[in-house]
Design an enzyme around this catalytic site. Structure first.
Site, PDB file in Angstrom:
ATOM      1  N   ASP A  70     -25.560  -8.709 -20.043  1.00 50.01           N
ATOM      2  CA  ASP A  70     -26.727  -9.528 -19.793  1.00 50.01           C
ATOM      3  C   ASP A  70     -27.306  -9.925 -21.149  1.00 50.01           C
ATOM      4  O   ASP A  70     -26.993  -9.317 -22.173  1.00 50.01           O
ATOM      5  CB  ASP A  70     -27.748  -8.756 -18.948  1.00 50.01           C
TER       6      ASP A  70
ATOM      7  N   ASP B 216     -24.083  -7.036  -9.250  1.00 45.91           N
ATOM      8  CA  ASP B 216     -24.342  -5.803  -9.998  1.00 45.91           C
ATOM      9  C   ASP B 216     -25.565  -5.148  -9.367  1.00 45.91           C
ATOM     10  O   ASP B 216     -26.453  -5.849  -8.873  1.00 45.91           O
ATOM     11  CB  ASP B 216     -24.656  -6.116 -11.475  1.00 45.91           C
TER      12      ASP B 216
HETATM   13  C1  LIG Z   1     -32.522  -5.744  -9.987  1.00 44.82           C
HETATM   14  N1  LIG Z   1     -32.852  -7.123  -9.811  1.00 44.82           N
HETATM   15  C2  LIG Z   1     -32.542  -8.030 -10.760  1.00 44.82           C
HETATM   16  N2  LIG Z   1     -31.854  -7.739 -11.904  1.00 44.82           N
HETATM   17  C3  LIG Z   1     -31.810  -8.912 -12.593  1.00 44.82           C
HETATM   18  C4  LIG Z   1     -31.268  -9.176 -13.865  1.00 44.82           C
HETATM   19  C5  LIG Z   1     -30.591  -8.061 -14.640  1.00 44.82           C
HETATM   20  C6  LIG Z   1     -29.162  -7.815 -14.144  1.00 44.82           C
HETATM   21  C7  LIG Z   1     -28.536  -6.731 -14.990  1.00 44.82           C
HETATM   22  C8  LIG Z   1     -27.511  -7.038 -15.865  1.00 44.82           C
HETATM   23  C9  LIG Z   1     -26.955  -6.026 -16.696  1.00 44.82           C
HETATM   24  C10 LIG Z   1     -27.435  -4.727 -16.617  1.00 44.82           C
HETATM   25  C11 LIG Z   1     -26.869  -3.649 -17.492  1.00 44.82           C
HETATM   26  F1  LIG Z   1     -27.798  -2.733 -17.765  1.00 44.82           F
HETATM   27  F2  LIG Z   1     -25.857  -3.059 -16.908  1.00 44.82           F
HETATM   28  F3  LIG Z   1     -26.422  -4.175 -18.606  1.00 44.82           F
HETATM   29  C12 LIG Z   1     -28.448  -4.402 -15.741  1.00 44.82           C
HETATM   30  C13 LIG Z   1     -29.004  -5.415 -14.922  1.00 44.82           C
HETATM   31  C14 LIG Z   1     -31.424 -10.501 -14.374  1.00 44.82           C
HETATM   32  N3  LIG Z   1     -30.931 -10.818 -15.622  1.00 44.82           N
HETATM   33  C15 LIG Z   1     -31.144 -12.063 -16.133  1.00 44.82           C
HETATM   34  N4  LIG Z   1     -30.684 -12.371 -17.353  1.00 44.82           N
HETATM   35  N5  LIG Z   1     -31.796 -13.036 -15.442  1.00 44.82           N
HETATM   36  C16 LIG Z   1     -32.275 -12.813 -14.202  1.00 44.82           C
HETATM   37  O1  LIG Z   1     -32.911 -13.729 -13.599  1.00 44.82           O
HETATM   38  C17 LIG Z   1     -32.095 -11.489 -13.621  1.00 44.82           C
HETATM   39  C18 LIG Z   1     -32.601 -11.210 -12.340  1.00 44.82           C
HETATM   40  C19 LIG Z   1     -32.464  -9.913 -11.835  1.00 44.82           C
HETATM   41  N6  LIG Z   1     -32.902  -9.336 -10.696  1.00 44.82           N
END
Ligand SMILES: CNc1nc2c(CCc3ccc(C(F)(F)F)cc3)c3[nH]c(N)nc(=O)c3cc2[nH]1
Length: 374
Positions: free
Chosen positions: A94, A272
């Site tokens: 991310d 994820d």
């Molecule tokens: C839990 N709900 C949620 N998670 C979201 C995430 C995180 C996703 C993520 C990716 C990598 C990891 C890692 F720890 F494994 F690396 C952990 C979580 C988002 N990320 C981005 N960039 N935009 C979004 O608009 C967005 C919306 C999200 N709703």
């Protein structure tokens, strides 16, 4: 030398559900795919070989955590994230903005990016679209994310529009940096992230604008932020038809087994969620019969395993009584066995969906799985 280009192949569809395959510099990703979260370069309480043996083709790494500790430059000096965590398969990262807004202190977001202080030692940082892509490149990530702004829901329409339009400008800057660093020639992929809150026309405008940019895949962001499930599913019904059909779609942060079933039904390919791993560390087991909370004393004398039909030793070879004992005693083996069980359940569900879409029996599969949940 240029590596094989990043590619996505659509193998079969069943309604809006898709069975596909992504090729990255570190192998194939079978979709629909569940991608275990490996925030700090490890899927908590699991060995990499175990994660792989369960059928995981991708693990997630995190720009925010890794830029703070041990830093992207150190990981690069040590051969990159694949070598560092001994995971020779695909890694998705991310961009860090979401984690900054939920974890860092004193965060200030403006046109340039987001300024914040580390939640570890208070050190100051300025994360820009360019720096986020530079970090993901240093980590050697196969699937990278643009820097975006994810707002919570519900939100005023003006706020959703402002954040969506900022994210589009950051999409352009992220893409430019990704190409300047030679990402496409390395076979790496960069995903644009659709925003727009719970406003249909903003979602469609965001998806269409991103589709005009040359991204290798597209994420649906800004969901799983506390909105009801029906709002999330409604947004998918509006958004996925406006997304390129020949590129992967990643719904960020989703979700429970039911969320995943319903989102595959609506055209999502990648998922994820911290649920299976975090729940495992808190005594909660996912099984084909539904959730089992092993903290509950009702399991104290139950000699049955979680699921005698499972091929996962954690589900088959340990009694609920024993698991209850481990959880109550705070033993590390509790988190190990329940995380193992939960990831096995999730990956078994994904394999079932992939097979059902290929066989054209996805709706029957979906109904059968849900019928088993008590
Ligand atoms: C839990 N709900 C949620 N998670 C979201 C995430 C995180 C996703 C993520 C990716 C990598 C990891 C890692 F720890 F494994 F690396 C952990 C979580 C988002 N990320 C981005 N960039 N935009 C979004 O608009 C967005 C919306 C999200 N709703």
């Amino acid at each position: 030398m240029t590596a094989k280009p990043f590619s996505f192949r659509l193998i079969a569809t069943d309604g809006a559900a898709r069975r596909g395959e992504i090729e990255t510099p570190h192998g194939l990703v079978r979709t629909p795919a569940f991608m275990p979260v490996g925030t700090q370069a490890t899927v908590k309480a699991m060995y990499p070989d175990q994660v792989r043996a369960l059928g995981s083709d991708v693990v997630l790494g995190n720009t925010y955590h890794l830029m703070l500790r041990p830093t992207a430059e150190r990981v690069a000096r040590l051969g990159g994230l694949h070598r560092f965590m001994n995971w020779p398969h695909t890694i998705l990262t991310d961009s860090g903005g979401f984690q900054v807004m939920s974890l860092a202190q004193l965060r200030k977001l403006d046109e340039t990016g987001v300024r914040f202080q580390s939640h570890i030692d208070g050190q100051k940082y300025h994360l820009t679209p360019e720096r986020s892509i530079e970090i993901q490149g240093l980590l050697g990530s196969d699937i990278q994310m643009q820097l975006d702004e994810c707002i919570g829901l519900p939100a005023p329409r003006e706020e959703a529009q402002r954040a969506m339009e900022l994210s589009l400008r950051w999409a352009e800057r992220s893409r430019a940096q990704f190409e300047a660093m030679g990402g496409p020639a390395k076979g790496q992929g960069l995903y644009g992230i659709v925003q727009g809150g719970d406003v249909a026309e903003l979602r469609i405008a965001s998806a269409r604008a991103l589709a005009d940019m040359p991204f290798e895949g597209y994420s649906v962001g800004g969901l799983a932020v506390g909105e009801p499930q029906d709002v999330m599913l409604k947004m998918l019904e509006i958004t996925t038809p406006a997304m390129p059909v020949d590129k992967p779609r990643y719904l960020m942060g989703v979700g429970t087994p039911e969320d995943i079933l319903e989102s595959v039904t609506r055209g999502i390919d990648q998922f994820d969620c911290v649920m299976p791993t975090r729940a495992g560390r808190h005594g909660l087991a996912y099984t084909r019969y539904g959730k089992v909370n092993l903290k509950n004393a009702r399991h104290a004398d139950d000699p049955r395993p979680l699921d005698e039909t499972s091929d996962c030793p954690a589900a088959r070879d340990y009694s609920r009584a024993y698991l209850h004992h481990l959880v109550k005693a705070g033993e590390g083996l509790a988190a190990m066995l329940l995380t193992w069980n939960n990831l096995a359940y999730y990956q078994h569900l994904m394999q079932g969906m992939r097979d059902a879409i290929e066989a054209g029996t996805f709706q029957d599969f979906r109904a059968a799985v849900k019928a088993d949940w008590v």
